[in-house]
Design an enzyme around this catalytic site. Structure first.
Site, PDB file in Angstrom:
ATOM      1  N   GLU A 190      66.580  23.000 101.778  1.00 46.00           N
ATOM      2  CA  GLU A 190      67.919  23.314 101.271  1.00 46.00           C
ATOM      3  C   GLU A 190      67.837  23.708  99.809  1.00 46.00           C
ATOM      4  OE1 GLU A 190      71.717  22.441  99.139  1.00 46.00           O
ATOM      5  OE2 GLU A 190      69.773  21.531  98.847  1.00 46.00           O
ATOM      6  N   GLU A 191      66.974  23.012  99.075  1.00 43.09           N
ATOM      7  CA  GLU A 191      67.009  23.103  97.601  1.00 43.09           C
ATOM      8  C   GLU A 191      66.670  24.484  97.057  1.00 43.09           C
ATOM      9  OE1 GLU A 191      68.415  21.079  95.828  1.00 43.09           O
ATOM     10  OE2 GLU A 191      68.272  19.080  96.706  1.00 43.09           O
TER      11      GLU A 191
ATOM     12  N   ASP B 261      75.780  15.826 102.418  1.00 41.27           N
ATOM     13  CA  ASP B 261      74.882  16.199 101.311  1.00 41.27           C
ATOM     14  C   ASP B 261      75.583  16.071  99.966  1.00 41.27           C
ATOM     15  OD1 ASP B 261      72.765  17.092  99.800  1.00 41.27           O
ATOM     16  OD2 ASP B 261      73.137  19.216 100.183  1.00 41.27           O
TER      17      ASP B 261
ATOM     18  N   HIS C  51      68.680  15.496  91.142  1.00 37.41           N
ATOM     19  CA  HIS C  51      67.526  16.306  90.735  1.00 37.41           C
ATOM     20  C   HIS C  51      66.746  15.710  89.563  1.00 37.41           C
ATOM     21  CE1 HIS C  51      69.522  20.177  92.598  1.00 37.41           C
ATOM     22  NE2 HIS C  51      69.413  19.175  93.463  1.00 37.41           N
TER      23      HIS C  51
HETATM   24 ZN   LIG Z   1      71.254  18.171  98.530  1.00 37.41          ZN
END
Ligand SMILES: [Zn+2]
Length: 470
Positions: free
Chosen positions: A324-325, A352, A423
């Site tokens: 996804e990132e 998410d 992150h």
């Molecule tokens: Zn995510």
């Protein structure tokens, strides 16, 4: 409780319209089963245990890294261990990237090191790094409006501070687009203030993209306190020079997998409700909130239905999306591979945005299904969820399904502390609170159960939803 239910009933009627006698409805037994599922899951701790397993036994799992394959193996083994009826994988191919060394230091006027991290898919610096004067801009927009002469031969610094979670979409544009915009004006590199709401000395990574036919310059984020420091130094009016060294590089093509597990439906096994999260994470932390939580919430919710001895009429499918990132690649691959079965996908809802709690329930269904949504909401409302509109976004990886006209649900999670950790090296399991993740898992379990047992289709593939998704 009854007083509360009455008040909720009133607000429901306003949010979702009035139920008529001829409308399709869930049976009392189905609603009762959903409510008992909801209540039992509130103390289930299953998602908490799944997340403990993922973060402990796999840890960081950046797409295309050696840990990507370990995460896929973990997902397959965990689905089997949890007793899912079918488990399989589907390939997702993408360009991999590696991080390498990353350092930044102020050379003058007050030499000191900074806490820095490369942005995903940044190029590296030449050997020996890049040393140049820093030019500060409050926002990406300010930088784009500056004359090219201000940036030529310099390191551009976008100092856009993110005050709250709702600003993410706007502020992260400096991260995703800043390097190419700076390069157009002749900058040598881009440094941004981390896109995050914390004040820890930990930089936030995240993906960036180069525009075609524009020079590719290195791009990195410094922590919020380091951005404060750099800004204070610049405020003294003398030139500030910075040295940036990044070993980042593209790492060739990689094939990962979407990992899929099913609880097979009793009446309509080929129709399914799809829930899930993304299995990849950034490499700095262990991907607990992003998105180990979504993986664990949805795996746990589906397993909990089975554990309670309930057999859903339609299949409940959990998809752990690859990569996804770096651009929603697992979600895109899933939508492409399953495009022909859109009408069979009863509903889609991803998780998410952290561990929750769930605070909002929104739908994207055909008008004839709205009375059912109202009943579903009545089961979820006691968990503290507000009612949303009929324009739900199912989540990043499932946006491609919605675009095909798949009926979608948006289970909104409280993300007020999410961007403190997002992150960063701080995205670790100790931040997870059983009470929060249990409530979210309870929401997904009750939702998935009701969606799988609905008496009619929510309208996937209908003209109304195809049109509405545009
Ligand atoms: Zn995510």
């Amino acid at each position: 409780m009854s007083m509360k239910s009455t008040i909720l009933g009133l607000s429901l009627a306003l949010a979702f319209g009035v139920v008529n006698a001829a409308d399709p409805v869930f049976s009392d037994a189905e609603l009762k089963a959903a409510a008992s599922l909801r209540d039992a899951a509130l103390t289930g701790n299953l998602s908490y245990k799944i997340l403990e397993s993922l973060t402990t036994e796999v840890g960081p799992r950046m797409a295309g890294s050696p840990a990507d394959a370990r995460a896929v193996a973990w997902g397959v083994a965990k689905f089997k261990e949890l007793g899912f009826d079918k488990v399989w994988t589907e390939p997702v191919t993408f360009p991999a990237w590696k991080r390498g060394v990353e350092t930044a230091e102020i050379l003058a006027p007050f030499p000191q090191p900074l806490s820095v991290t490369a942005l995903g898919h940044s190029v590296g610096t030449p050997a020996g790094g890049i040393s140049a004067e820093v030019v500060r801009f409050a926002t990406l927009k300010d930088m784009m409006e500056a004359p090219a002469a201000a940036l030529k031969g310099k390191i551009a610094f976008i100092d856009h501070k993110m005050a709250k979670s709702s600003e993410y979409g706007y502020v992260q544009q400096g991260r995703s687009r800043g390097a190419s915009e700076a390069a157009k004006k002749g900058a040598l590199a881009l440094v941004i203030r981390s896109v995050g709401t914390d004040s820890h000395r930990l930089p936030h990574t995240g993906v960036m993209r180069y525009e075609e036919n524009v020079a590719q310059i290195p791009a990195a984020a410094i922590s919020n306190p380091d951005a404060d420091l750099l800004t204070r130094m610049l405020a003294r009016g003398k030139p500030v020079s910075l040295k940036l060294t990044l070993g980042a590089a593209e790492a060739g093509s990689y094939t990962s997998q979407n990992v899929i597990g099913e609880i097979t439906g009793s009446d309509k096994p080929d129709e399914y409700v799809v829930i899930g999260g993304h299995l990849d994470s950034w490499d700095l932390g262990t991907g607990a909130i992003d998105d180990g939580a979504g993986v664990a919430i949805t795996m746990g919710a589906a397993e909990f239905i089975k554990r309670q001895g309930l057999k859903p009429k339609r299949t409940i499918r959990v998809v752990l999306f690859a990569n996804e990132e770096n651009g929603l690649l697992g979600g895109a691959a899933y939508a492409k591979a399953h495009e022909a079965e859109v009408a069979k996908i009863q509903a889609a809802a991803e998780a998410d945005s952290g561990q929750g709690p769930a605070i909002k329930f929104a739908s994207f269904v055909a008008p004839e299904a709205l009375p059912l949504v109202k009943q579903m909401y009545s089961v979820l409302a006691p968990l503290g969820l507000a009612a949303g509109e009929n324009d739900a976004n199912p989540g990043p990886d499932m946006g491609a399904l919605k675009a095909l006209g798949v009926a979608s649900f948006g289970i909104g999670l409280d993300n007020s502390d999410y961007f403190n950790l997002h992150h960063t090296p701080d995205d670790t399991f100790d931040k997870i609170e059983p009470k929060r993740i249990n409530q979210t898992a309870a929401t997904y379990a009750a939702f998935a159960w009701m969606a799988a047992n609905a008496p009619i289709s929510f309208g996937s593939g209908s003209a109304a939803l195809k049109k509405g998704a545009k």
